[in-house]
Design a protein around this motif. Structure first.
Motif, PDB file in Angstrom:
ATOM      1  N   ASN A 194      -1.267 -15.016 -33.749  1.00  0.00           N
ATOM      2  CA  ASN A 194      -2.646 -15.512 -33.842  1.00  0.00           C
ATOM      3  C   ASN A 194      -3.230 -15.762 -32.455  1.00  0.00           C
ATOM      4  O   ASN A 194      -4.434 -15.559 -32.235  1.00  0.00           O
ATOM      5  CB  ASN A 194      -2.693 -16.791 -34.668  1.00  0.00           C
ATOM      6  N   GLU A 195      -2.399 -16.188 -31.521  1.00  0.00           N
ATOM      7  CA  GLU A 195      -2.874 -16.417 -30.152  1.00  0.00           C
ATOM      8  C   GLU A 195      -3.267 -15.099 -29.498  1.00  0.00           C
ATOM      9  O   GLU A 195      -4.312 -14.987 -28.853  1.00  0.00           O
ATOM     10  CB  GLU A 195      -1.781 -17.109 -29.339  1.00  0.00           C
ATOM     11  N   ILE A 196      -2.446 -14.067 -29.674  1.00  0.00           N
ATOM     12  CA  ILE A 196      -2.734 -12.754 -29.085  1.00  0.00           C
ATOM     13  C   ILE A 196      -4.019 -12.170 -29.657  1.00  0.00           C
ATOM     14  O   ILE A 196      -4.803 -11.521 -28.945  1.00  0.00           O
ATOM     15  CB  ILE A 196      -1.545 -11.803 -29.319  1.00  0.00           C
ATOM     16  N   LYS A 197      -4.266 -12.410 -30.933  1.00  0.00           N
ATOM     17  CA  LYS A 197      -5.447 -11.839 -31.595  1.00  0.00           C
ATOM     18  C   LYS A 197      -6.756 -12.453 -31.094  1.00  0.00           C
ATOM     19  O   LYS A 197      -7.824 -11.966 -31.419  1.00  0.00           O
ATOM     20  CB  LYS A 197      -5.318 -11.999 -33.115  1.00  0.00           C
ATOM     21  N   LYS A 198      -6.688 -13.482 -30.281  1.00  0.00           N
ATOM     22  CA  LYS A 198      -7.900 -14.057 -29.689  1.00  0.00           C
ATOM     23  C   LYS A 198      -8.432 -13.194 -28.542  1.00  0.00           C
ATOM     24  O   LYS A 198      -9.553 -13.392 -28.080  1.00  0.00           O
ATOM     25  CB  LYS A 198      -7.613 -15.465 -29.167  1.00  0.00           C
ATOM     26  N   TYR A 199      -7.616 -12.250 -28.083  1.00  0.00           N
ATOM     27  CA  TYR A 199      -7.957 -11.500 -26.874  1.00  0.00           C
ATOM     28  C   TYR A 199      -8.319 -10.055 -27.219  1.00  0.00           C
ATOM     29  O   TYR A 199      -7.580  -9.118 -26.946  1.00  0.00           O
ATOM     30  CB  TYR A 199      -6.791 -11.547 -25.884  1.00  0.00           C
ATOM     31  N   ALA A 213      -3.321 -12.378 -23.021  1.00  0.00           N
ATOM     32  CA  ALA A 213      -2.797 -12.609 -24.371  1.00  0.00           C
ATOM     33  C   ALA A 213      -1.297 -12.877 -24.335  1.00  0.00           C
ATOM     34  O   ALA A 213      -0.788 -13.785 -25.012  1.00  0.00           O
ATOM     35  CB  ALA A 213      -3.091 -11.394 -25.254  1.00  0.00           C
ATOM     36  N   ALA A 214      -0.571 -12.073 -23.552  1.00  0.00           N
ATOM     37  CA  ALA A 214       0.876 -12.268 -23.437  1.00  0.00           C
ATOM     38  C   ALA A 214       1.210 -13.627 -22.830  1.00  0.00           C
ATOM     39  O   ALA A 214       2.125 -14.323 -23.297  1.00  0.00           O
ATOM     40  CB  ALA A 214       1.486 -11.144 -22.600  1.00  0.00           C
ATOM     41  N   LEU A 215       0.474 -14.016 -21.809  1.00  0.00           N
ATOM     42  CA  LEU A 215       0.714 -15.307 -21.162  1.00  0.00           C
ATOM     43  C   LEU A 215       0.406 -16.472 -22.103  1.00  0.00           C
ATOM     44  O   LEU A 215       1.115 -17.485 -22.108  1.00  0.00           O
ATOM     45  CB  LEU A 215      -0.130 -15.418 -19.892  1.00  0.00           C
ATOM     46  N   ALA A 216      -0.645 -16.322 -22.918  1.00  0.00           N
ATOM     47  CA  ALA A 216      -0.995 -17.389 -23.862  1.00  0.00           C
ATOM     48  C   ALA A 216       0.047 -17.522 -24.962  1.00  0.00           C
ATOM     49  O   ALA A 216       0.332 -18.628 -25.426  1.00  0.00           O
ATOM     50  CB  ALA A 216      -2.374 -17.105 -24.465  1.00  0.00           C
ATOM     51  N   ALA A 217       0.617 -16.398 -25.377  1.00  0.00           N
ATOM     52  CA  ALA A 217       1.581 -16.432 -26.481  1.00  0.00           C
ATOM     53  C   ALA A 217       2.979 -16.829 -26.032  1.00  0.00           C
ATOM     54  O   ALA A 217       3.725 -17.451 -26.796  1.00  0.00           O
ATOM     55  CB  ALA A 217       1.629 -15.059 -27.164  1.00  0.00           C
ATOM     56  N   VAL A 218       3.349 -16.483 -24.819  1.00  0.00           N
ATOM     57  CA  VAL A 218       4.727 -16.735 -24.396  1.00  0.00           C
ATOM     58  C   VAL A 218       5.028 -18.219 -24.249  1.00  0.00           C
ATOM     59  O   VAL A 218       6.168 -18.659 -24.467  1.00  0.00           O
ATOM     60  CB  VAL A 218       5.052 -15.994 -23.076  1.00  0.00           C
ATOM     61  N   VAL A 219       4.028 -19.023 -23.895  1.00  0.00           N
ATOM     62  CA  VAL A 219       4.284 -20.454 -23.682  1.00  0.00           C
ATOM     63  C   VAL A 219       4.719 -21.145 -24.967  1.00  0.00           C
ATOM     64  O   VAL A 219       5.339 -22.211 -24.923  1.00  0.00           O
ATOM     65  CB  VAL A 219       3.045 -21.166 -23.095  1.00  0.00           C
ATOM     66  N   ILE A 220       4.412 -20.538 -26.106  1.00  0.00           N
ATOM     67  CA  ILE A 220       4.849 -21.100 -27.380  1.00  0.00           C
ATOM     68  C   ILE A 220       6.374 -21.003 -27.495  1.00  0.00           C
ATOM     69  O   ILE A 220       7.023 -21.861 -28.109  1.00  0.00           O
ATOM     70  CB  ILE A 220       4.164 -20.375 -28.548  1.00  0.00           C
TER      71      ILE A 220
END
Length: 222
Positions: A35-40, A56-63
């Motif tokens: 869902n985080e990646i789909k924001k981009y 997108a990758a940077l936003a998702a990896v922190v999870i």
């Protein structure tokens, strides 16, 4: 952490027993990461695919890992094409170097197994003014599928070329070439451009925490 989904089929059954056989299994990023990646997605003429895919990758990896570090463009794995003195205009049928393609495939698998998204570059079959060698576009891989023999038969990505960031599927051939075929006769709203393109994975950008299995096609040092 990634998620594993197993698919079974009934191969024999009786009143007292049902025998199941593993048909396939999938390894996917978590729903929160997806869902985080789909924001981009592409929403503005100033957007570009690399920046969208990277962010997108940077936003998702922190999870999965708040300490993850995506190395810069001086680090990666690529060069899956045979050598040419000049980049050809028609790139629809260029031979893949199997050892480099396999190293890319294994890196993508290992990265997803660790719950990290994967930033990959793809070729779309023709020379482009915005390309990086034979790489024309960037997107994020989010999972893969194995058959009952443990062989990877498919990778799944999310493509920022549309504002809807649709899922795209990459097949794997005997030379470890990963490609999304042209999907003829499709009429997915907002995704017609993506469906009409042939994508072939040409490079992968790398995380500091995850090392490649071999040095085939690797550039830069960790």
């Amino acid at each position: 952490m990634s998620m594993t989904e197993n698919c079974y089929e009934i191969v024999n059954s009786s009143a007292n027993c049902i025998k199941l056989e593993l048909k396939s299994s999938k390894v996917m990023l978590t729903k929160e990461q997806i869902n985080e990646i789909k924001k981009y997605g592409f929403n503005d003429p100033e957007d570009n695919c690399f920046t969208l895919a990277r962010d997108a990758a940077l936003a998702a990896v922190v999870i999965a890992d708040s300490n993850a570090v995506l190395l810069d463009k001086n680090h990666g794995i690529g060069g899956v094409w045979e050598e040419f003195p000049e980049i050809p205009q028609d790139q629809s049928d260029i031979t893949v170097q199997p050892d480099i393609a396999l190293n890319i495939l294994n890196y993508i698998k290992s990265t997803l197994d660790n719950g990290y998204p994967v930033l990959v570059g793809v070729n779309v079959g023709v020379a482009s003014e915005i390309n990086d060698g034979v790489t024309d576009h960037f997107l994020v891989m989010i999972g893969y599928e194995k058959n009952n023999m443990g062989e990877i038969v498919r990778f799944f990505g999310l493509d920022n070329a549309s504002s809807t960031v649709p899922k795209v599927e990459f097949q794997v051939d005997d030379n470890s070439k990963m490609y999304k075929p042209i999907l003829r006769g499709q009429d997915r709203t907002g995704v017609r451009y993506i469906d009409s393109q042939l994508y072939v994975v040409t490079q992968v950008r790398v995380w500091k925490q995850i090392k490649p299995m071999t040095n085939k096609g690797v550039w830069g040092r960790w």
